[in-house]
Write an enzyme that holds these catalytic residues in place. Structure first.
Site, PDB file in Angstrom:
ATOM      1  N   LYS B 121       0.875  -1.174   0.000  1.00 27.29           N
ATOM      2  CA  LYS B 121       0.000   0.000   0.000  1.00 27.29           C
ATOM      3  C   LYS B 121       0.908   1.219   0.000  1.00 27.29           C
ATOM      4  CE  LYS B 121      -3.078   2.906   2.619  1.00 27.29           C
ATOM      5  NZ  LYS B 121      -3.839   3.163   3.859  1.00 27.29           N
ATOM      6  N   GLY B 182      -8.128   9.522   9.380  1.00 26.04           N
ATOM      7  CA  GLY B 182      -8.472   9.648  10.788  1.00 26.04           C
ATOM      8  C   GLY B 182      -9.504  10.705  11.127  1.00 26.04           C
ATOM      9  N   ALA B 208      -9.647   5.755   3.713  1.00 20.55           N
ATOM     10  CA  ALA B 208      -9.502   6.888   4.630  1.00 20.55           C
ATOM     11  C   ALA B 208     -10.742   7.787   4.667  1.00 20.55           C
ATOM     12  CB  ALA B 208      -8.288   7.750   4.310  1.00 20.55           C
ATOM     13  N   GLY B 209     -11.029   8.249   5.868  1.00 20.44           N
ATOM     14  CA  GLY B 209     -12.099   9.219   6.069  1.00 20.44           C
ATOM     15  C   GLY B 209     -13.403   8.647   6.587  1.00 20.44           C
ATOM     16  N   ALA B 230      -9.654   1.972   9.227  1.00 18.53           N
ATOM     17  CA  ALA B 230      -9.013   1.545  10.473  1.00 18.53           C
ATOM     18  C   ALA B 230      -9.638   2.278  11.649  1.00 18.53           C
ATOM     19  CB  ALA B 230      -7.509   1.784  10.422  1.00 18.53           C
ATOM     20  N   SER B 231      -9.396   3.604  11.696  1.00 15.43           N
ATOM     21  CA  SER B 231      -9.803   4.379  12.864  1.00 15.43           C
ATOM     22  C   SER B 231     -11.283   4.237  13.196  1.00 15.43           C
ATOM     23  CB  SER B 231      -9.496   5.866  12.646  1.00 15.43           C
ATOM     24  OG  SER B 231      -8.142   6.046  12.346  1.00 15.43           O
TER      25      SER B 231
END
Lengths: 79, 302
Positions: B121, B182, B208-209, B230-231
């Site tokens: 990645k 994040g 992301a986001g 993830a977050s």
């Protein structure tokens, strides 16, 4: 003794130490001549010396020289 | 437009663990020739407890997770590696923390060596406040990594022109951000994401986001092939519950995207028949008496 930088910190290794010795000492596992752990598991680390990757197959033949910067990296949580 | 129709005869059959009687999932995600039944790719950062991480990963149903590459610290790295191995989850090393193509190349080479995979990645970040991709460095790094035999999953901005360039350079998947890493702001430019997904001939992964499940479903409805997050899970108050929600959201969004949604319309459209209604006392309440909206009928709007 040979003074190097290991993962950003000063470190000394015996004369004529090779990368495979340094990795074995760092991860605390016995490694075979091919760099594979003798316990049969996977190692999951890689080595760069002075910002150049040293493939596992060459660890045994790569001496650690005075003043070199050695990085031993592994997978951590992220991304 | 003809919408390709997945084999839905087996009901919710993505769950290989709980649906052992049915055959292979009919709608796999294909990355570089590898089939994955889950379209949710998970990051592993953000949880201090490896036990909770393991539970969350299991609840998410993911078969592919990202890891970062950092200096070996005794007693730290082994357990994550072992966790992923015993759960049969593929590892996708990232180049997080790299600001230049040069750094990303070295990190990718280390990842290939440590984890014995050509997959990477590719993340090349412009600055630490926004963590936005530096697309100039990204394009440079993509070209060089592809030349060195890597399978590049390129984390990029939501710019369709850049996505096209990455694909032309040989990226195996294009991974536009929904919002900065994040932030949990969701998908800030759905139009661009839809445009990227509609034009790409490689898989598009919304990366992301994402903050909550509806945003993951939206990504899939916009045409993305997968979602990476993830977050949203690891920093949720209940990571395992949120992982479960994300699993369902991604599956639901994928099904909806392929099911052929109804067009949006401004006027209501009764789903019950008007014919055969019961009599009321007004014998001939003409249609003219029915109040009507004052919008132009659909199709005649300016």
């Amino acid at each position: 003794m040979t003074a190097i930088t290991l993962n950003g910190r000063p470190h000394v290794v015996p004369e004529e130490a090779t990368v495979v010795d340094l990795v074995a000492e760092t991860v605390g596992r016995s490694l075979g001549p091919d760099g594979a752990p003798l316990d049969g598991g996977r190692l999951g680390v890689a080595v760069a010396v002075d910002a150049a990757v040293v493939p596992r197959s060459r660890w045994r033949r790569t001496p650690v020289a005075e003043g070199q910067a050695v990085e031993i990296i592994t997978a951590v949580q992220g991304g | 437009m003809t919408v390709p129709h997945p084999d839905l005869g087996h009901g919710p059959n993505r769950d290989r663990n709980h649906d052992p009687d049915h055959g292979p999932t009919p709608d796999p995600l294909v990355l570089d020739g590898t089939e994955l039944s889950s379209r949710l790719i998970m990051g592993t950062g953000g949880l201090s407890s490896l036990h909770t991480l393991e539970q969350a990963l299991e609840a998410s149903g993911t078969e592919l997770t990202t890891v970062a590459l950092r200096r070996y610290a005794p007693g730290q790295g082994d357990s994550l590696f072992a966790l992923l191995e015993r759960n049969d989850i593929r590892i996708l090393p990232n180049t997080a923390g790299c600001y230049t193509a040069r750094d990303a190349l070295l990190t990718a080479e280390l990842g290939r060596e440590a984890l014995e995979t050509d997959w990477v990645k590719l993340e090349v970040i412009a600055d630490e406040d926004t963590l936005l991709p530096d697309v100039v460095e990204l394009l440079d790094a993509t070209e060089q990594l592809v030349a060195r035999g890597f399978t590049v999953f390129a984390y990029t901005s939501d710019d369709p022109a850049v996505a096209r360039r990455l694909e032309d350079l040989g990226a195996a998947a294009v991974m536009p951000l929904g919002a900065p890493i994040g932030t949990g702001l969701g998908i800030l430019n759905p139009h661009n994401i839809e445009l990227i997904a509609s034009r790409a001939s490689v898989p598009v992964v919304l990366d992301a986001g994402i903050g909550t499940a509806s945003e993951a479903a939206l990504a899939m409805e916009l045409g993305c092939d997968a979602v990476l997050l993830a977050s949203a899970v690891t920093r949720a108050q209940d990571p395992v519950a949120m992982a479960t929600a994300m699993r369902h959201a991604v599956a639901a969004g994928r099904l909806a995207a392929r099911a052929g949604r109804i067009p949006a319309r401004r006027h209501a459209h009764a789903s019950s028949p008007m014919a055969g209604r019961i009599d009321t006392d007004a014998p001939d309440a003409g249609a003219a008496d029915v109040p009507r909206g004052d919008w132009a009928p659909v199709g005649e709007r300016p």
